[in-house]
Design a protein around this motif. Sequence first.
Motif, PDB file in Angstrom:
ATOM      1  N   PRO A   1       3.093 -14.890 -10.278  1.00 47.94           N
ATOM      2  CA  PRO A   1       2.321 -14.598  -9.075  1.00 47.94           C
ATOM      3  C   PRO A   1       3.212 -14.205  -7.904  1.00 47.94           C
ATOM      4  CG  PRO A   1       2.516 -16.968  -9.365  1.00 47.94           C
ATOM      5  CD  PRO A   1       3.207 -16.338 -10.543  1.00 47.94           C
ATOM      6  N   GLY A   2       2.692 -13.345  -7.056  1.00 48.36           N
ATOM      7  CA  GLY A   2       3.383 -13.045  -5.813  1.00 48.36           C
ATOM      8  C   GLY A   2       2.944 -14.042  -4.760  1.00 48.36           C
ATOM      9  N   LEU A   3       3.465 -13.863  -3.544  1.00 49.93           N
ATOM     10  CA  LEU A   3       3.138 -14.799  -2.479  1.00 49.93           C
ATOM     11  C   LEU A   3       1.758 -14.504  -1.886  1.00 49.93           C
ATOM     12  CD1 LEU A   3       4.789 -17.179  -1.420  1.00 49.93           C
ATOM     13  CD2 LEU A   3       5.686 -15.692   0.372  1.00 49.93           C
ATOM     14  N   GLY A   4       1.287 -13.275  -2.060  1.00 48.82           N
ATOM     15  CA  GLY A   4      -0.051 -12.934  -1.600  1.00 48.82           C
ATOM     16  C   GLY A   4      -0.188 -12.801  -0.093  1.00 48.82           C
ATOM     17  N   LEU A   5       0.890 -12.461   0.592  1.00 52.85           N
ATOM     18  CA  LEU A   5       0.809 -12.261   2.047  1.00 52.85           C
ATOM     19  C   LEU A   5       0.135 -10.938   2.366  1.00 52.85           C
ATOM     20  CD1 LEU A   5       4.424 -13.394   3.009  1.00 52.85           C
ATOM     21  CD2 LEU A   5       2.326 -14.744   3.124  1.00 52.85           C
ATOM     22  N   PHE A   6       0.245  -9.994   1.433  1.00 56.66           N
ATOM     23  CA  PHE A   6      -0.414  -8.695   1.567  1.00 56.66           C
ATOM     24  C   PHE A   6      -1.312  -8.505   0.340  1.00 56.66           C
ATOM     25  CE2 PHE A   6       3.725  -8.244   3.719  1.00 56.66           C
ATOM     26  CZ  PHE A   6       3.281  -7.968   5.007  1.00 56.66           C
ATOM     27  N   PRO A   7      -2.442  -7.837   0.524  1.00 57.87           N
ATOM     28  CA  PRO A   7      -3.390  -7.721  -0.586  1.00 57.87           C
ATOM     29  C   PRO A   7      -2.987  -6.639  -1.596  1.00 57.87           C
ATOM     30  CG  PRO A   7      -4.250  -6.592   1.339  1.00 57.87           C
ATOM     31  CD  PRO A   7      -2.948  -7.232   1.767  1.00 57.87           C
ATOM     32  N   GLY A   8      -3.291  -6.886  -2.848  1.00 59.70           N
ATOM     33  CA  GLY A   8      -3.096  -5.854  -3.867  1.00 59.70           C
ATOM     34  C   GLY A   8      -2.026  -6.203  -4.876  1.00 59.70           C
TER      35      GLY A   8
ATOM     36  N   TYR B   1       8.223   0.221  -9.885  1.00 59.12           N
ATOM     37  CA  TYR B   1       6.914  -0.300  -9.488  1.00 59.12           C
ATOM     38  C   TYR B   1       6.792  -0.189  -7.974  1.00 59.12           C
ATOM     39  CZ  TYR B   1       6.437  -2.090 -14.197  1.00 59.12           C
ATOM     40  OH  TYR B   1       6.326  -2.172 -15.560  1.00 59.12           O
ATOM     41  N   ALA B   2       5.558  -0.116  -7.509  1.00 53.09           N
ATOM     42  CA  ALA B   2       5.361   0.024  -6.061  1.00 53.09           C
ATOM     43  C   ALA B   2       4.075  -0.672  -5.654  1.00 53.09           C
ATOM     44  CB  ALA B   2       5.324   1.495  -5.671  1.00 53.09           C
ATOM     45  N   ALA B   3       3.971  -0.942  -4.349  1.00 54.66           N
ATOM     46  CA  ALA B   3       2.821  -1.654  -3.790  1.00 54.66           C
ATOM     47  C   ALA B   3       1.838  -0.653  -3.183  1.00 54.66           C
ATOM     48  CB  ALA B   3       3.292  -2.640  -2.722  1.00 54.66           C
ATOM     49  N   PRO B   4       0.552  -0.969  -3.268  1.00 52.56           N
ATOM     50  CA  PRO B   4      -0.455  -0.060  -2.710  1.00 52.56           C
ATOM     51  C   PRO B   4      -0.407  -0.017  -1.184  1.00 52.56           C
ATOM     52  CG  PRO B   4      -1.459  -2.143  -3.379  1.00 52.56           C
ATOM     53  CD  PRO B   4      -0.041  -2.184  -3.851  1.00 52.56           C
ATOM     54  N   LEU B   5      -1.095   0.965  -0.632  1.00 51.89           N
ATOM     55  CA  LEU B   5      -1.225   1.030   0.823  1.00 51.89           C
ATOM     56  C   LEU B   5      -2.170  -0.084   1.270  1.00 51.89           C
ATOM     57  CD1 LEU B   5      -1.699   4.884   1.308  1.00 51.89           C
ATOM     58  CD2 LEU B   5       0.427   3.547   1.371  1.00 51.89           C
ATOM     59  N   THR B   6      -1.860  -0.686   2.405  1.00 53.20           N
ATOM     60  CA  THR B   6      -2.737  -1.712   2.961  1.00 53.20           C
ATOM     61  C   THR B   6      -2.900  -1.433   4.451  1.00 53.20           C
ATOM     62  OG1 THR B   6      -1.165  -3.318   3.842  1.00 53.20           O
ATOM     63  CG2 THR B   6      -1.494  -3.342   1.457  1.00 53.20           C
TER      64      THR B   6
ATOM     65  N   ASP C   1      -1.683  -3.060   6.621  1.00 52.36           N
ATOM     66  CA  ASP C   1      -0.412  -3.399   7.256  1.00 52.36           C
ATOM     67  C   ASP C   1       0.718  -2.438   6.894  1.00 52.36           C
ATOM     68  OD1 ASP C   1      -1.472  -5.749   8.486  1.00 52.36           O
ATOM     69  OD2 ASP C   1      -1.428  -6.718   6.515  1.00 52.36           O
ATOM     70  N   THR C   2       0.385  -1.365   6.169  1.00 55.83           N
ATOM     71  CA  THR C   2       1.415  -0.373   5.828  1.00 55.83           C
ATOM     72  C   THR C   2       1.741   0.434   7.086  1.00 55.83           C
ATOM     73  OG1 THR C   2       0.526  -0.193   3.580  1.00 55.83           O
ATOM     74  CG2 THR C   2       1.969   1.594   4.346  1.00 55.83           C
ATOM     75  N   VAL C   3       2.958   0.302   7.577  1.00 51.47           N
ATOM     76  CA  VAL C   3       3.329   1.063   8.785  1.00 51.47           C
ATOM     77  C   VAL C   3       4.050   2.355   8.428  1.00 51.47           C
ATOM     78  CG1 VAL C   3       3.311  -0.939  10.326  1.00 51.47           C
ATOM     79  CG2 VAL C   3       5.438  -0.315   9.160  1.00 51.47           C
ATOM     80  N   ALA C   4       4.614   2.418   7.222  1.00 50.27           N
ATOM     81  CA  ALA C   4       5.191   3.672   6.743  1.00 50.27           C
ATOM     82  C   ALA C   4       4.981   3.752   5.237  1.00 50.27           C
ATOM     83  CB  ALA C   4       6.680   3.759   7.071  1.00 50.27           C
ATOM     84  N   SER C   5       4.649   4.948   4.778  1.00 52.50           N
ATOM     85  CA  SER C   5       4.453   5.141   3.346  1.00 52.50           C
ATOM     86  C   SER C   5       5.420   6.200   2.844  1.00 52.50           C
ATOM     87  CB  SER C   5       3.009   5.575   3.063  1.00 52.50           C
ATOM     88  OG  SER C   5       2.762   6.823   3.668  1.00 52.50           O
ATOM     89  N   THR C   6       5.529   6.257   1.530  1.00 56.62           N
ATOM     90  CA  THR C   6       6.316   7.297   0.871  1.00 56.62           C
ATOM     91  C   THR C   6       5.496   7.736  -0.325  1.00 56.62           C
ATOM     92  OG1 THR C   6       8.450   6.459   1.608  1.00 56.62           O
ATOM     93  CG2 THR C   6       8.456   7.751  -0.421  1.00 56.62           C
ATOM     94  N   THR C   7       5.600   9.008  -0.672  1.00 51.62           N
ATOM     95  CA  THR C   7       4.836   9.497  -1.816  1.00 51.62           C
ATOM     96  C   THR C   7       5.771   9.860  -2.956  1.00 51.62           C
ATOM     97  OG1 THR C   7       3.079  10.309  -0.392  1.00 51.62           O
ATOM     98  CG2 THR C   7       3.185  11.222  -2.625  1.00 51.62           C
ATOM     99  N   TYR C   8       5.538   9.242  -4.085  1.00 48.39           N
ATOM    100  CA  TYR C   8       6.211   9.639  -5.323  1.00 48.39           C
ATOM    101  C   TYR C   8       5.198   9.381  -6.419  1.00 48.39           C
ATOM    102  CZ  TYR C   8       9.831  10.384  -8.807  1.00 48.39           C
ATOM    103  OH  TYR C   8      10.577  10.893  -9.854  1.00 48.39           O
ATOM    104  N   GLY C   9       4.552  10.425  -6.886  1.00 48.15           N
ATOM    105  CA  GLY C   9       3.422  10.246  -7.792  1.00 48.15           C
ATOM    106  C   GLY C   9       2.181   9.897  -6.991  1.00 48.15           C
ATOM    107  N   TRP C  10       2.220   8.806  -6.280  1.00 45.91           N
ATOM    108  CA  TRP C  10       1.145   8.415  -5.380  1.00 45.91           C
ATOM    109  C   TRP C  10       1.758   7.818  -4.119  1.00 45.91           C
ATOM    110  CZ3 TRP C  10       1.112   2.875  -5.427  1.00 45.91           C
ATOM    111  CH2 TRP C  10       1.698   2.276  -6.553  1.00 45.91           C
ATOM    112  N   PRO C  11       0.985   7.823  -3.020  1.00 44.80           N
ATOM    113  CA  PRO C  11       1.520   7.245  -1.789  1.00 44.80           C
ATOM    114  C   PRO C  11       1.520   5.722  -1.859  1.00 44.80           C
ATOM    115  CG  PRO C  11      -0.657   8.191  -1.398  1.00 44.80           C
ATOM    116  CD  PRO C  11      -0.355   8.418  -2.841  1.00 44.80           C
ATOM    117  N   PHE C  12       2.666   5.120  -1.638  1.00 40.65           N
ATOM    118  CA  PHE C  12       2.777   3.664  -1.721  1.00 40.65           C
ATOM    119  C   PHE C  12       3.328   3.099  -0.410  1.00 40.65           C
ATOM    120  CE2 PHE C  12       6.678   5.479  -3.557  1.00 40.65           C
ATOM    121  CZ  PHE C  12       7.650   4.837  -2.802  1.00 40.65           C
ATOM    122  N   SER C  13       3.284   1.789  -0.295  1.00 40.34           N
ATOM    123  CA  SER C  13       3.795   1.115   0.904  1.00 40.34           C
ATOM    124  C   SER C  13       5.318   1.154   0.906  1.00 40.34           C
ATOM    125  CB  SER C  13       3.339  -0.349   0.931  1.00 40.34           C
ATOM    126  OG  SER C  13       1.982  -0.434   1.295  1.00 40.34           O
ATOM    127  N   ALA C  14       5.886   1.840   1.901  1.00 40.05           N
ATOM    128  CA  ALA C  14       7.345   1.858   2.047  1.00 40.05           C
ATOM    129  C   ALA C  14       7.772   0.761   3.015  1.00 40.05           C
ATOM    130  CB  ALA C  14       7.824   3.219   2.533  1.00 40.05           C
TER     131      ALA C  14
END
Lengths: 255, 204
Positions: free
Chosen positions: B94-101, B152-157, B159-172
């Motif tokens: 499990p992750g810490l779950g501070l951000f959803p997804g 692996y990458a995290a989805p946009l939430t 709280d995402t203040v900057a994203s990067t796209t590689y295949g799909w846009p993820f939380s940078a």
Amino acid sequence: MLSKRIIACLDVRDGRVVKGVSFEGLRDAGDPAALARRYNIEGIDEVVILDVTATIEARQARLHTVRAVAAELFIPLCVGGGIRTDEDAAAIIEAGADKVSLNSAALATPSLITTLASRYGSQAVVVAIDARRQDGRFAVYARSGQARTQRDAVEWAREAESRGAGEILLTSIDRDGTGQGFDLEMTACMSEACGIPIIASGGAGTLEHFVDVFTTGRADAALAASMFHFQSHRVADLKALLAARDIPVRRTRTC
Amino acid sequence: MIALVDYGAGNLTSVRKALIAVGASPVTPERPDDLEAAIGIIVPGVGHFGATRSLDAAWRDAVRAAIARGAAVLGICVGLQWMFEGSTESAETPGLGLFPGQCRHLSTCEGAAAASALKVPHVGWNSLDVRRPSALLEGIETGDQVYFTHSYAAPLTADTVASTTYGWPFSAVVACDRVAAMQFHPEKSGEVGLRLLRNWYRAV
């Protein structure tokens, strides 16, 4: 967009950067840390240290070099040469490397790739392949180009990928140090066959060679030594040319 | 105290060096209790999500307690992923779950047109797309490049203040109150990375 990386390679022997032609006739190219400092300022994207004559006795000296180079860099550092065990890799990473490059040891013990990928992640494991055109194929050589193996470079790269390698560093022994250009056909073959990034190495002599290797050669990164060490070309000029040809590169604010 | 958490799966040398370069003096805590004295906590990481299993319940509680009393926390790479709910890389961890997804593999996304041709891991310099103003991103602009190396990458939430796209846009970069995280390696991202670490440390 993901940029094409320009990588400076420091071939190190006895604590000094050396460079030869087709792995022979090495000449001195300077202090590793001093070169790393210069490349960092010039906007190189990554540095590779290859200890070309790594032996058991030289391990401590190698760690000293890695520490000295790492101290100059806030960009990725990959180290290869004589890494045979998990312990060797751990020491290199502890000294400041982000990735280790395996060559002869991976050929002798392919499971080492998986061992290291499990422990550090695939992104930390680069498999270096030294290949030479021979009998209509790309033959893999071990031991710094000294020992021909029965392996085909493309097949070996695919196996390395399946075993957990994160990148392939493909060096053309035929072109190494010649300045005649990268082996575009070999690089493109490898890039098409693999799902992981290919770093092309061996033969860079002009800035146009990099344009070729990123287009025709389909490389994800390109590595050079001689043309940067001996200052025949500047990294900033290379980046400017690639950008002008619509090849995505990292532009630092100073370049 | 700035605590740099070592759970045995990362290259702390580089992170430590970069923190020192921006004026911090990181200390590696030996026990979860050591985090009680921390005003800033960094959870670094390279490698496999499963390695975060070493951050057991005691560590997780200590990090949560630190956040509750206002300590600043920064996750890097796998450290970012750990702050989400989990990752398909290691479903039982499990992750810490501070951000959803859930974090997932870069090549697995519906609608990722060229996913089959995508080389993974995503290795190299890619650009940031600034989505929301944040003190953490002061001096950083869309197009600035940072160094990624991950599969692996995290989805946009929200709280995402900057994203990067590689295949799909993820939380940078994600940031919410005193909790922040970066998918790329600021310690390996040249001047841009040092700027981000400086921004974070200044706010600690």
